[in-house]
Design a protein around this motif. Sequence first.
Motif, PDB file in Angstrom:
ATOM      1  N   MET A 201      -4.109 -12.559   6.736  1.00 25.74           N
ATOM      2  CA  MET A 201      -5.158 -12.970   5.794  1.00 25.74           C
ATOM      3  C   MET A 201      -4.523 -13.700   4.575  1.00 25.74           C
ATOM      4  O   MET A 201      -4.162 -12.872   3.746  1.00 25.74           O
ATOM      5  CB  MET A 201      -5.962 -11.834   5.531  1.00 25.74           C
TER       6      MET A 201
ATOM      7  N   GLU B  93      -9.547  -3.483  -2.110  1.00 24.22           N
ATOM      8  CA  GLU B  93      -8.291  -3.831  -1.540  1.00 24.22           C
ATOM      9  C   GLU B  93      -8.164  -3.855  -0.123  1.00 24.22           C
ATOM     10  O   GLU B  93      -7.257  -4.429   0.420  1.00 24.22           O
ATOM     11  CB  GLU B  93      -7.066  -2.709  -1.968  1.00 24.22           C
ATOM     12  N   ASN B  94      -9.159  -3.394   0.621  1.00 22.34           N
ATOM     13  CA  ASN B  94      -9.091  -3.474   2.094  1.00 22.34           C
ATOM     14  C   ASN B  94     -10.109  -4.370   2.490  1.00 22.34           C
ATOM     15  O   ASN B  94     -10.349  -4.538   3.752  1.00 22.34           O
ATOM     16  CB  ASN B  94      -9.160  -2.197   2.604  1.00 22.34           C
TER      17      ASN B  94
ATOM     18  N   GLY C 257       0.916  -1.318  -0.051  1.00 21.21           N
ATOM     19  CA  GLY C 257      -0.061  -0.042  -0.056  1.00 21.21           C
ATOM     20  C   GLY C 257       0.736   1.381  -0.043  1.00 21.21           C
ATOM     21  O   GLY C 257       1.987   1.107  -0.357  1.00 21.21           O
ATOM     22  N   ILE C 258       0.315   2.373   0.237  1.00 20.16           N
ATOM     23  CA  ILE C 258       0.919   3.540   0.069  1.00 20.16           C
ATOM     24  C   ILE C 258       2.012   3.644   1.162  1.00 20.16           C
ATOM     25  O   ILE C 258       3.066   4.187   1.093  1.00 20.16           O
ATOM     26  CB  ILE C 258       0.167   4.931   0.255  1.00 20.16           C
ATOM     27  N   SER C 259       2.087   2.726   2.434  1.00 25.18           N
ATOM     28  CA  SER C 259       2.705   2.973   3.386  1.00 25.18           C
ATOM     29  C   SER C 259       3.965   1.831   3.280  1.00 25.18           C
ATOM     30  O   SER C 259       4.415   1.727   4.018  1.00 25.18           O
ATOM     31  CB  SER C 259       2.112   2.853   4.826  1.00 25.18           C
TER      32      SER C 259
ATOM     33  N   GLU D 232      -3.305 -10.309  12.194  1.00 19.34           N
ATOM     34  CA  GLU D 232      -4.215 -11.449  11.629  1.00 19.34           C
ATOM     35  C   GLU D 232      -3.614 -11.543  10.021  1.00 19.34           C
ATOM     36  O   GLU D 232      -3.857 -10.811   9.427  1.00 19.34           O
ATOM     37  CB  GLU D 232      -5.742 -11.474  11.910  1.00 19.34           C
TER      38      GLU D 232
ATOM     39  N   ASP E 261      -7.057  -2.137   7.051  1.00 16.66           N
ATOM     40  CA  ASP E 261      -6.356  -0.737   6.954  1.00 16.66           C
ATOM     41  C   ASP E 261      -7.449   0.343   7.334  1.00 16.66           C
ATOM     42  O   ASP E 261      -8.160   0.989   6.652  1.00 16.66           O
ATOM     43  CB  ASP E 261      -6.258  -0.464   5.374  1.00 16.66           C
TER      44      ASP E 261
ATOM     45  N   VAL F 127       3.523  -5.140   2.925  1.00 12.89           N
ATOM     46  CA  VAL F 127       2.842  -5.838   4.322  1.00 12.89           C
ATOM     47  C   VAL F 127       3.676  -7.262   4.246  1.00 12.89           C
ATOM     48  O   VAL F 127       3.829  -7.809   3.140  1.00 12.89           O
ATOM     49  CB  VAL F 127       1.393  -5.996   4.206  1.00 12.89           C
TER      50      VAL F 127
ATOM     51  N   LYS G  92       2.577  -5.155   9.420  1.00 11.30           N
ATOM     52  CA  LYS G  92       2.644  -3.837   8.423  1.00 11.30           C
ATOM     53  C   LYS G  92       3.389  -2.792   9.357  1.00 11.30           C
ATOM     54  O   LYS G  92       3.444  -2.754  10.151  1.00 11.30           O
ATOM     55  CB  LYS G  92       1.024  -3.248   8.521  1.00 11.30           C
TER      56      LYS G  92
ATOM     57  N   GLU H 186      -7.295 -10.463  -1.752  1.00 12.96           N
ATOM     58  CA  GLU H 186      -8.622  -9.283  -1.701  1.00 12.96           C
ATOM     59  C   GLU H 186      -9.853  -9.772  -2.620  1.00 12.96           C
ATOM     60  O   GLU H 186      -9.753 -10.704  -3.353  1.00 12.96           O
ATOM     61  CB  GLU H 186      -7.875  -8.157  -2.699  1.00 12.96           C
TER      62      GLU H 186
HETATM   63  N1  LIG Z   1      -3.531  -8.854   7.441  1.00 16.41           N
HETATM   64  C1  LIG Z   1      -3.089  -8.981   6.246  1.00 16.41           C
HETATM   65  N2  LIG Z   1      -2.845 -10.348   5.726  1.00 16.41           N
HETATM   66  C2  LIG Z   1      -2.423 -10.232   4.493  1.00 16.41           C
HETATM   67  N3  LIG Z   1      -2.355  -9.419   3.582  1.00 16.41           N
HETATM   68  C3  LIG Z   1      -2.592  -8.038   3.999  1.00 16.41           C
HETATM   69  C4  LIG Z   1      -2.953  -7.850   5.402  1.00 16.41           C
HETATM   70  N4  LIG Z   1      -3.049  -6.672   5.468  1.00 16.41           N
HETATM   71  C5  LIG Z   1      -2.800  -6.125   4.374  1.00 16.41           C
HETATM   72  N5  LIG Z   1      -2.412  -6.830   3.536  1.00 16.41           N
HETATM   73  C6  LIG Z   1      -2.273  -6.506   1.859  1.00 16.41           C
HETATM   74  O1  LIG Z   1      -1.270  -5.381   1.849  1.00 16.41           O
HETATM   75  C7  LIG Z   1      -2.118  -4.317   1.202  1.00 16.41           C
HETATM   76  C8  LIG Z   1      -1.883  -3.189   1.791  1.00 16.41           C
HETATM   77  O2  LIG Z   1      -2.147  -3.108   2.997  1.00 16.41           O
HETATM   78  P1  LIG Z   1      -2.857  -1.604   3.598  1.00 16.41           P
HETATM   79  O3  LIG Z   1      -4.036  -1.374   2.850  1.00 16.41           O
HETATM   80  O4  LIG Z   1      -3.121  -2.141   5.316  1.00 16.41           O
HETATM   81  O5  LIG Z   1      -1.850  -0.660   3.558  1.00 16.41           O
HETATM   82  P2  LIG Z   1      -1.775   0.883   3.111  1.00 16.41           P
HETATM   83  O6  LIG Z   1      -0.399   1.277   2.978  1.00 16.41           O
HETATM   84  O7  LIG Z   1      -2.525   1.596   4.303  1.00 16.41           O
HETATM   85  O8  LIG Z   1      -2.410   0.570   1.961  1.00 16.41           O
HETATM   86  P3  LIG Z   1      -3.519   1.862   0.906  1.00 16.41           P
HETATM   87  O9  LIG Z   1      -2.655   2.010  -0.126  1.00 16.41           O
HETATM   88  O10 LIG Z   1      -4.627   0.774   0.739  1.00 16.41           O
HETATM   89  O11 LIG Z   1      -3.917   2.804   2.019  1.00 16.41           O
HETATM   90  C9  LIG Z   1      -3.508  -4.926   1.249  1.00 16.41           C
HETATM   91  O12 LIG Z   1      -4.179  -4.369   0.164  1.00 16.41           O
HETATM   92  C10 LIG Z   1      -3.374  -6.400   1.157  1.00 16.41           C
HETATM   93  O13 LIG Z   1      -3.424  -6.829  -0.036  1.00 16.41           O
END
Ligand SMILES: Nc1ncnc2c1ncn2[C@@H]1O[C@H](COP(=O)(O)OP(=O)(O)OP(=O)(O)O)[C@@H](O)[C@H]1O
Length: 468
Positions: free
Chosen positions: A105, A152-153, A31-33, A103, A169, A36, A51, A109
């Motif tokens: 997952m 995606e979330n 994701g942007i941050s 947890e 997220d 994972v 994360k 998605e």
């Molecule tokens: N608990 C998890 N188990 C498996 N995959 C995960 C999990 N959490 C996140 N992911 C994967 O990582 C991706 C990014 O996670 P997340 O959305 O929490 O990050 P973000 O950086 O906040 O992303 P965004 O760009 O959507 O804001 C998710 O879309 C998913 O594919």
Amino acid sequence: IMMNCDIKMEPKTSSITDEYDVDWNQKLGTGISGPVRVATKRSTGEKYAIKVVVDRPKAQQEIQMHWKCSGHPHVVTLYEVYRNELQFPGESASQSRLLLVLELMDGGELFFRISKQHGFTERHAAATTMQIALAVRHLHGMNIAHRDLKPENLLYKNSSEESPIKLCDFGFAKLDNGDLMTPQFTPYYVSPQVLEAQRRHRRERSSVSVASPYTYDKSCDMWSLGVIIYILMCGYPPFYSEHPTHRRAIDRSMRRKIMNGTYNFPEREWERVSEPAKDVVKKLLCVDPHERLNIEDLVQHPWLNEEVPDTLLQSPVYMSNKANMQETVALHSSHLRKMRIPDRPSNLKPIESAVNPILVKRQQIIRQEEEGRKMHSPSPPPIDPPYIRALRDTIAKCVLPKKSLTPEEQKMELETAMVRALNEAGDNEEVKTMLRQFAWNGTSFAHEVDNFELAHSLKTILKAELKQ
Ligand SMILES: Nc1ncnc2c1ncn2[C@@H]1O[C@H](COP(=O)(O)OP(=O)(O)OP(=O)(O)O)[C@@H](O)[C@H]1O
């Protein structure tokens, strides 16, 4: 359901590697941050998702919000958080980072999973929707809006057929105590009266809050659900651009479609879809958030509670086209970004200081007129006629009554503002007709009024007046 409601999450300061074996190479998703990753707990051999985010106030907020919501069967569990100094390859120095132990997952998605599913039926779609709706109900019940509800979330726990789907997220989740920011009151600018009422409201807001269904942020989640259900049913989004060259951004034509609620149910994919399913979509994609279903309405809706036909859906066919799907998802994200704009105070400028191009042009015209007028008379031009100001003031009284007053006193304040607006309007027939529906007897309301409904009617009149 385990509740973390009032307990603050305190990150551990020991090294995560004491207890977990983190695989820095395997990425579950990005994701942007940042990516994972997967980790194994040494003591149990169990796998988790990690994360990693830079330790900033926004990330701390994300953790607290996620912590509050964690423990629900349809919310990805947040087990613990570490605060570690980490230096990644390519970085010149280490940085304080927060590591969220989540947890794992493993089932992918939402849309990816469905694209692989042969025999995806309307019944499956309803069951999936119910799970997502239960997660949202859990959040909204605590006055938390997710604000980033997108495919995606929404992740599946594993690849089994019975796998639950869960929400993750919390990067944009926000405590939503019922601020005024309903889009109908903030189309492009907020009137000074409303801004003032908001400031007051913020000052007065007590820590005790009641779940209220009409707030802007919650209504955005409901809109997102509408889009997700629509796509689940047919595989393409309800709103799309006419100009394929810049499809990723929300262009003007698309914005207009969203604002006017212009979408349809193309025969080919929707013909066999049940009426209750279409009804849910219609009521969620309703432009006016006041008329939009709230989460309680959704959970109670017949589509989610009665027998749903086993009709085969076309969605997996469209979803297996990767490019199409990426575009669909990108558009939804882009719209969510736009919807979150009222967040930033800089975007809540009164009309006199707004930067919207149309308003800038308007200001230029006003200034030119002013210059012209200055040559003849020294008096500044009026900004809004008193009638308009009085109407705005009445709307502000409706949607944000002073909390320090008793309900009786609030009603009197509103009535006083109403009388003033009527006087300024010089007995405007339209206003009078509208007021009759609210049992207005000339000086007061004969019985209780729904403030939001009244505000809505006043806004319709205000809009018409501004057009003239
Ligand atoms: N608990 C998890 N188990 C498996 N995959 C995960 C999990 N959490 C996140 N992911 C994967 O990582 C991706 C990014 O996670 P997340 O959305 O929490 O990050 P973000 O950086 O906040 O992303 P965004 O760009 O959507 O804001 C998710 O879309 C998913 O594919």
